[in-house]
Design an enzyme around this catalytic site. Structure first.
Site, PDB file in Angstrom:
ATOM      1  N   LYS A   1      10.046 -12.431 -40.700  1.00 54.13           N
ATOM      2  CA  LYS A   1      11.336 -12.973 -40.375  1.00 54.13           C
ATOM      3  C   LYS A   1      11.265 -14.526 -41.003  1.00 54.13           C
ATOM      4  O   LYS A   1      11.979 -15.051 -41.472  1.00 54.13           O
ATOM      5  CB  LYS A   1      11.813 -12.968 -39.007  1.00 54.13           C
ATOM      6  CG  LYS A   1      12.935 -14.207 -38.794  1.00 54.13           C
ATOM      7  CD  LYS A   1      13.716 -13.924 -37.569  1.00 54.13           C
ATOM      8  CE  LYS A   1      14.933 -14.707 -37.330  1.00 54.13           C
ATOM      9  NZ  LYS A   1      14.011 -16.391 -37.200  1.00 54.13           N
ATOM     10  N   ASP A   2       9.901 -15.139 -40.642  1.00 58.39           N
ATOM     11  CA  ASP A   2       9.567 -16.266 -41.119  1.00 58.39           C
ATOM     12  C   ASP A   2       8.712 -15.972 -42.656  1.00 58.39           C
ATOM     13  O   ASP A   2       7.456 -16.540 -42.557  1.00 58.39           O
ATOM     14  CB  ASP A   2       8.822 -16.939 -40.067  1.00 58.39           C
ATOM     15  CG  ASP A   2       9.746 -17.437 -38.795  1.00 58.39           C
ATOM     16  OD1 ASP A   2      10.468 -18.126 -38.688  1.00 58.39           O
ATOM     17  OD2 ASP A   2       9.362 -16.555 -37.742  1.00 58.39           O
TER      18      ASP A   2
ATOM     19  N   VAL B   1      12.591  -7.258 -36.991  1.00 54.04           N
ATOM     20  CA  VAL B   1      13.202  -6.759 -35.984  1.00 54.04           C
ATOM     21  C   VAL B   1      14.719  -7.122 -35.859  1.00 54.04           C
ATOM     22  O   VAL B   1      14.693  -8.312 -35.742  1.00 54.04           O
ATOM     23  CB  VAL B   1      12.622  -6.711 -34.730  1.00 54.04           C
ATOM     24  CG1 VAL B   1      13.541  -5.753 -33.703  1.00 54.04           C
ATOM     25  CG2 VAL B   1      11.061  -5.981 -34.874  1.00 54.04           C
TER      26      VAL B   1
ATOM     27  N   ARG C   1      16.261 -18.510 -30.915  1.00 49.75           N
ATOM     28  CA  ARG C   1      17.449 -19.409 -31.073  1.00 49.75           C
ATOM     29  C   ARG C   1      18.757 -18.575 -30.809  1.00 49.75           C
ATOM     30  O   ARG C   1      19.932 -19.051 -30.638  1.00 49.75           O
ATOM     31  CB  ARG C   1      17.411 -20.116 -32.232  1.00 49.75           C
ATOM     32  CG  ARG C   1      16.320 -21.095 -32.487  1.00 49.75           C
ATOM     33  CD  ARG C   1      16.365 -22.061 -33.658  1.00 49.75           C
ATOM     34  NE  ARG C   1      15.454 -23.140 -33.857  1.00 49.75           N
ATOM     35  CZ  ARG C   1      14.103 -22.779 -34.220  1.00 49.75           C
ATOM     36  NH1 ARG C   1      13.929 -21.772 -34.685  1.00 49.75           N
ATOM     37  NH2 ARG C   1      13.332 -23.964 -34.372  1.00 49.75           N
TER      38      ARG C   1
ATOM     39  N   HIS D   1       9.219 -10.335 -31.091  1.00 45.47           N
ATOM     40  CA  HIS D   1       7.904 -10.710 -30.668  1.00 45.47           C
ATOM     41  C   HIS D   1       7.085  -9.372 -30.038  1.00 45.47           C
ATOM     42  O   HIS D   1       5.712  -9.340 -30.597  1.00 45.47           O
ATOM     43  CB  HIS D   1       7.897 -11.951 -29.497  1.00 45.47           C
ATOM     44  CG  HIS D   1       8.818 -13.043 -29.827  1.00 45.47           C
ATOM     45  ND1 HIS D   1       9.771 -13.222 -29.293  1.00 45.47           N
ATOM     46  CD2 HIS D   1       8.149 -14.072 -30.722  1.00 45.47           C
ATOM     47  CE1 HIS D   1      10.167 -14.375 -29.695  1.00 45.47           C
ATOM     48  NE2 HIS D   1       9.101 -14.952 -30.673  1.00 45.47           N
TER      49      HIS D   1
ATOM     50  N   GLY E   1       5.582 -12.695 -38.000  1.00 43.46           N
ATOM     51  CA  GLY E   1       6.747 -11.879 -38.498  1.00 43.46           C
ATOM     52  C   GLY E   1       7.163 -12.219 -39.808  1.00 43.46           C
ATOM     53  O   GLY E   1       7.306 -13.580 -40.146  1.00 43.46           O
TER      54      GLY E   1
ATOM     55  N   HIS F   1      11.400 -11.845 -27.433  1.00 43.96           N
ATOM     56  CA  HIS F   1      12.337 -10.518 -27.408  1.00 43.96           C
ATOM     57  C   HIS F   1      11.508  -9.471 -28.277  1.00 43.96           C
ATOM     58  O   HIS F   1      10.334  -9.545 -28.474  1.00 43.96           O
ATOM     59  CB  HIS F   1      13.499 -11.111 -28.304  1.00 43.96           C
ATOM     60  CG  HIS F   1      13.180 -11.890 -29.482  1.00 43.96           C
ATOM     61  ND1 HIS F   1      12.375 -11.288 -30.701  1.00 43.96           N
ATOM     62  CD2 HIS F   1      13.458 -13.125 -30.055  1.00 43.96           C
ATOM     63  CE1 HIS F   1      12.158 -12.279 -31.654  1.00 43.96           C
ATOM     64  NE2 HIS F   1      12.804 -13.236 -31.184  1.00 43.96           N
TER      65      HIS F   1
ATOM     66  N   LEU G   1      16.541 -10.899 -34.721  1.00 41.56           N
ATOM     67  CA  LEU G   1      16.427 -11.187 -33.432  1.00 41.56           C
ATOM     68  C   LEU G   1      15.594 -12.655 -33.613  1.00 41.56           C
ATOM     69  O   LEU G   1      14.636 -12.788 -34.417  1.00 41.56           O
ATOM     70  CB  LEU G   1      15.344 -10.330 -32.814  1.00 41.56           C
ATOM     71  CG  LEU G   1      16.035  -9.028 -32.416  1.00 41.56           C
ATOM     72  CD1 LEU G   1      14.853  -8.403 -31.292  1.00 41.56           C
ATOM     73  CD2 LEU G   1      17.325  -9.323 -31.569  1.00 41.56           C
TER      74      LEU G   1
END
Ligand code: AMP
Length: 278
Positions: free
Chosen positions: A148-149, A175, A186, A37, A146, A34, A183
């Site tokens: 995000k992690d 993002v 999952r 990435h 990212g 997405h 995003l």
């Protein structure tokens, strides 16, 4: 773009670039790509002579068989999405990656003993195994991950230090959808309604930035209380930690870098997100 399935072909394809001293950027992914990435890929494209993406749903990092089985696999669409940016897409089978059995044991110390570590036993060892193998095969100059992690970035930085690897880890910002939902591959498993409700996770995190307190317990209580207003959510944890060591802080003034990391179940989909307090 070259689609490559074996380690030998990958190493052959990169041999000339390495011999010529070209820089190589690597973006490890599990596919179902997405815009999150893609932001990593675009940055790797810009900053390196050669841009490599790996697409591999890594079984050793799943501690839950159902999650592995249900993980979305969309290789054709993935290749189409990255085609304009990537020189090499490495999409091996599990047999290829684990022809040498996964016996490596990593100990990342305190950064893995909190949050996702205890919640997903074996997860970071599996991450360490695949990422170290990818680093060995690709020999990247830079690798993109990212935020995000958030904990994963800290674990990978620890891996690089422990193994004395000569490469740069480049953390990239989260993002989000217009709704604020981070995003994630999952998200594909959420219904439209669940997805709309899940936007409240980031809304609540953002609201927690504006509370008139630096007391971490009060902030955590606020987040838990707000999430509990939605039947869909089950909070697994909300931890407010030092952004470098990932150890919990009691007060926002305890450190110069403070991040709140959350894991919430939206029905049977496990969502993670985080927000920086300072
Ligand atoms: P995954 O395919 O979920 O293993 O993710 C591959 C890489 O993309 C990891 O470094 C993730 O942290 C990163 N990534 C996933 N989602 C996002 C996002 N929404 N924003 C930024 N990076 C992301």
């Amino acid at each position: 773009m070259l689609l490559i399935k074996t380690i030998q072909e990958l190493q052959n394809a990169l041999a000339k670039a390495h011999a010529d001293g070209q820089s190589v950027g690597l973006v490890p992914t599990m596919g179902a790509l997405h815009e999150g990435h893609l932001s990593l890929i675009k940055r790797a494209r810009k900053e390196n002579d050669v841009c490599v993406i790996s697409i591999f749903v890594n079984p050793t990092q799943f501690n839950n068989a159902e999650d592995l089985e249900k993980y979305p696999r969309t290789l054709d669409a993935d290749l189409e999405l990255v085609n304009d940016y990537v020189d090499i897409a490495f999409a091996p089978t599990a047999e290829e990656v684990y022809r040498v059995p996964a016996t490596e044991k990593y100990d990342f110390g305190s950064v893995e003993q909190v949050m996702e570590g205890p919640a997903r036993p074996g997860h970071f060892n599996g991450v360490g195994i695949i990422v170290k193998r990818l680093f060995d095969w690709v020999q990247p100059t830079r690798a993109y991950f990212g935020e995000k992690d958030f904990q994963q970035v800290a674990v990978i930085k620890t891996l690089v230090r422990q193994c004395h690897l000569d490469l740069e880890i480049v953390p990239c910002p989260i993002v989000r959808e217009a709704s604020g939902l981070a995003l994630s591959s999952r998200n594909k498993r959420l219904t439209e309604e669940e997805r709309a409700i899940s936007a409240n996770i980031y809304r609540i995190l953002k609201e927690s930035l504006a509370l008139n307190t630096t007391n971490v317990q009060e902030i955590k209580d606020f987040v838990a209380h707000e999430l509990a207003k939605f039947d869909l959510f089950k909070l697994e944890y909300y931890e407010i930690v030092d952004g470098e060591t990932l150890q919990p802080v009691q007060d926002l003034n305890d450190s110069d870098s403070v991040v709140g990391c959350i894991t919430v179940w939206a029905g049977n989909v496990r969502l993670i997100d985080n927000i920086r307090y300072k």
